[in-house]
Design a protein around this motif. Structure first.
Motif, PDB file in Angstrom:
ATOM      1  N   ALA A   2      46.278  44.390  23.424  1.00 60.24           N
ATOM      2  CA  ALA A   2      46.216  43.053  22.848  1.00 60.24           C
ATOM      3  C   ALA A   2      46.458  43.110  21.343  1.00 60.24           C
ATOM      4  O   ALA A   2      46.057  44.046  20.668  1.00 60.24           O
ATOM      5  N   ASP A   3      47.113  42.085  20.848  1.00 57.79           N
ATOM      6  CA  ASP A   3      47.382  41.987  19.419  1.00 57.79           C
ATOM      7  C   ASP A   3      46.110  41.503  18.725  1.00 57.79           C
ATOM      8  O   ASP A   3      45.471  40.545  19.148  1.00 57.79           O
ATOM      9  N   ASN A   4      45.752  42.158  17.634  1.00 54.72           N
ATOM     10  CA  ASN A   4      44.530  41.803  16.916  1.00 54.72           C
ATOM     11  C   ASN A   4      44.665  40.478  16.169  1.00 54.72           C
ATOM     12  O   ASN A   4      43.669  39.830  15.873  1.00 54.72           O
ATOM     13  N   LYS A   5      45.893  40.091  15.856  1.00 51.51           N
ATOM     14  CA  LYS A   5      46.107  38.840  15.135  1.00 51.51           C
ATOM     15  C   LYS A   5      46.001  37.670  16.109  1.00 51.51           C
ATOM     16  O   LYS A   5      46.593  37.676  17.171  1.00 51.51           O
ATOM     17  N   VAL A   6      45.257  36.678  15.726  1.00 46.30           N
ATOM     18  CA  VAL A   6      45.065  35.496  16.553  1.00 46.30           C
ATOM     19  C   VAL A   6      45.946  34.385  15.993  1.00 46.30           C
ATOM     20  O   VAL A   6      45.959  34.143  14.786  1.00 46.30           O
ATOM     21  N   ASP A   7      46.719  33.738  16.877  1.00 46.14           N
ATOM     22  CA  ASP A   7      47.518  32.607  16.444  1.00 46.14           C
ATOM     23  C   ASP A   7      46.584  31.478  16.041  1.00 46.14           C
ATOM     24  O   ASP A   7      45.645  31.140  16.748  1.00 46.14           O
ATOM     25  N   ARG A   8      46.863  30.924  14.877  1.00 50.51           N
ATOM     26  CA  ARG A   8      45.993  29.886  14.342  1.00 50.51           C
ATOM     27  C   ARG A   8      46.823  28.627  14.140  1.00 50.51           C
ATOM     28  O   ARG A   8      47.599  28.533  13.186  1.00 50.51           O
ATOM     29  N   TRP A   9      46.700  27.674  15.045  1.00 45.22           N
ATOM     30  CA  TRP A   9      47.453  26.429  14.989  1.00 45.22           C
ATOM     31  C   TRP A   9      46.593  25.369  14.320  1.00 45.22           C
ATOM     32  O   TRP A   9      45.467  25.119  14.733  1.00 45.22           O
ATOM     33  N   LEU A  10      47.155  24.736  13.290  1.00 40.14           N
ATOM     34  CA  LEU A  10      46.467  23.652  12.593  1.00 40.14           C
ATOM     35  C   LEU A  10      47.436  22.492  12.432  1.00 40.14           C
ATOM     36  O   LEU A  10      48.655  22.703  12.372  1.00 40.14           O
ATOM     37  N   PRO A  11      46.916  21.264  12.322  1.00 39.40           N
ATOM     38  CA  PRO A  11      47.811  20.142  12.012  1.00 39.40           C
ATOM     39  C   PRO A  11      48.573  20.430  10.713  1.00 39.40           C
ATOM     40  O   PRO A  11      48.052  21.072   9.796  1.00 39.40           O
ATOM     41  N   LEU A  12      49.793  19.956  10.654  1.00 39.93           N
ATOM     42  CA  LEU A  12      50.704  20.301   9.566  1.00 39.93           C
ATOM     43  C   LEU A  12      50.107  20.013   8.180  1.00 39.93           C
ATOM     44  O   LEU A  12      50.141  20.865   7.297  1.00 39.93           O
ATOM     45  N   GLU A  13      49.543  18.849   7.986  1.00 47.65           N
ATOM     46  CA  GLU A  13      48.988  18.475   6.680  1.00 47.65           C
ATOM     47  C   GLU A  13      47.826  19.391   6.308  1.00 47.65           C
ATOM     48  O   GLU A  13      47.714  19.855   5.169  1.00 47.65           O
ATOM     49  N   GLU A  14      46.977  19.670   7.287  1.00 42.40           N
ATOM     50  CA  GLU A  14      45.826  20.539   7.039  1.00 42.40           C
ATOM     51  C   GLU A  14      46.276  21.977   6.745  1.00 42.40           C
ATOM     52  O   GLU A  14      45.742  22.636   5.851  1.00 42.40           O
ATOM     53  N   ALA A  15      47.262  22.448   7.487  1.00 39.64           N
ATOM     54  CA  ALA A  15      47.777  23.804   7.271  1.00 39.64           C
ATOM     55  C   ALA A  15      48.370  23.935   5.871  1.00 39.64           C
ATOM     56  O   ALA A  15      48.158  24.949   5.194  1.00 39.64           O
ATOM     57  N   ALA A  16      49.108  22.919   5.425  1.00 36.83           N
ATOM     58  CA  ALA A  16      49.690  22.958   4.085  1.00 36.83           C
ATOM     59  C   ALA A  16      48.591  23.009   3.029  1.00 36.83           C
ATOM     60  O   ALA A  16      48.698  23.749   2.046  1.00 36.83           O
TER      61      ALA A  16
END
Length: 182
Positions: A2-16
């Motif tokens: 398993a890859d140790n990095k976790v995909d982190r999805w956030l709403p576009l405005e919040e991610a920016a």
């Protein structure tokens, strides 16, 4: 494994906001295809997008490293990746024949022999562009940017240039020189 990095999805405005990046720049990267859909970003609703912060930051690091490469290496990588604009530019340069420099002294007509060696830039602009000549202020900025070849000479407060001088785009010249076509 398993890859140790976790995909982190956030709403576009919040991610920016979290990454302290411009929302406008991220949206333009989405529109022009620099970042990939369903890999870097995804659509979750009507005009709503989420950004995978982990993948996006990895992509930014790759771009940063790529900018450190020499120009010719970046062109080669772009061709390998299938960058259509770059491939079109290379094809266009291939179709144009390279300039051949004549070794013999050309015989000039009588009228060409009497041409002045240097003329003021305003006169050059009028001869080169005709009725659509740019203002002298624009031509002076071209001179400072090195866009007129051969380079004009400043005598006193005025610039003088050879009558056969040309406007050249330094970016195009750099590209042609890097691929050996100029």
């Amino acid at each position: 494994m398993a890859d140790n990095k976790v995909d982190r999805w956030l709403p576009l405005e919040e991610a920016a906001a979290v990454m302290n990046r411009s929302l406008r720049i991220i949206k333009s990267q989405m529109r022009n295809g620099r970042i990939r859909r369903d890999h870097h970003f995804r659509k979750v609703g009507d005009a709503q997008f989420e950004l995978n912060i982990t993948k996006y930051l990895e992509w930014l690091d790759e771009q940063k490293e790529r900018r450190k490469l020499p120009f010719i290496e970046r062109v080669r990588l772009g061709i390998e990746e299938g960058n259509q604009k770059l491939m079109d530019a290379v094809d266009e340069t291939r179709t144009k024949a390279p300039r051949e420099r004549e070794l013999s002294v050309p015989v000039l007509p009588e009228s060409a022999k009497r041409r002045p060696k240097l003329i003021p830039i305003a006169v050059w602009a009028e001869e080169t562009f005709g009725d659509y000549a740019p203002p002298v202020r624009t031509i002076r900025s071209w001179i400072r940017a090195g866009k007129i070849y051969p380079m004009p000479v400043k005598i006193g407060r005025s610039y003088y240039v050879k009558p056969d001088a040309e406007y050249v785009d330094p970016l195009v010249q750099r590209f042609r020189r890097s691929i050996g076509r100029y």
